[in-house]
Design an enzyme around this catalytic site. Sequence first.
Site, short mmCIF file in Angstrom:
data_model
loop_
_atom_site.label_atom_id
_atom_site.label_comp_id
_atom_site.label_asym_id
_atom_site.label_seq_id
_atom_site.Cartn_x
_atom_site.Cartn_y
_atom_site.Cartn_z
N ASP A 6 1.12 -1.24 0.15
CA ASP A 6 0.06 -0.03 -0.01
C ASP A 6 0.84 1.27 0.10
OD1 ASP A 6 -2.36 1.72 0.33
OD2 ASP A 6 -1.60 1.68 2.60
N ASP A 8 -0.28 5.31 0.95
CA ASP A 8 -0.50 5.96 2.01
C ASP A 8 -0.69 5.52 3.36
OD1 ASP A 8 -1.17 9.18 0.70
OD2 ASP A 8 -1.88 7.33 -0.68
N ASP A 184 -2.09 -0.46 5.88
CA ASP A 184 -2.44 0.25 7.32
C ASP A 184 -4.07 0.38 7.35
OD1 ASP A 184 -2.42 2.31 5.26
OD2 ASP A 184 -3.01 3.57 6.93
#
Length: 235
Positions: A6, A8, A184
């Site tokens: 991922d 961001d 996240d």
Amino acid sequence: MALFLDFDGTLVEIASTPGSISVAHTLVETIANVQALLNGALAVVTGRDVRDIDRFLHPLVLPAAGLHGLQRRMSLGAELDAVKVWPGIAELRQDIQLSGILTEGVTLEDKGSALCVHYRAAPHRETDVRARVDEMTARFPSLHTVKGNMVVEAKPTAEDKGTAVRRFLDQADFKGRLPVFIGDDTTDEDGIAAVQSVGGYGIKVGTQESQAFFRLPDVASVHAWLSETTPIEIT
């Protein structure tokens, strides 16, 4: 290993707006080294447009899935797939713009095939914004909402980060390797589930609830894990 990252909240810290993120000066070199070590079996899987990732990680042009899998570059040197505009997106965009929710720092990010309403600058608006976007999106059967970190996104139901990962695992550069997904946010759970369903493992960044087998505490720890410059334990 086949590594899926991922962006961001995983490779860069979350910022107040999508365009105001800061990329650590060592990140591009670190990713290039890992990519070489894995013989190219590294891809970024993100909600962003892949062209944003190319700009932030210049000069790297990585295999990537953008817009939660709606946009894809499946291997090094491949062309970026064009993204079709999904039925309902234009009408929903107009609904959001006329709804009155885009006040007090709540903003609309138009990704073409998906729409993001950000409320990072107005966290007290979370309940209202999520409910209103859910209500408007429900009018369109081909669309659904995904709740992320201070954002609610309306997108087609046909693709997610899990389907993107499964597509990569059919490619020659990724096939037959141990898949690992690091992310996240809520939207990363689809990618984590995809790799763990075929014997790989997910690494959750931060403290959110997750089905991932392992965790890293923050973005800095992800960088350390990738670079192996300091001992870092996943728990």
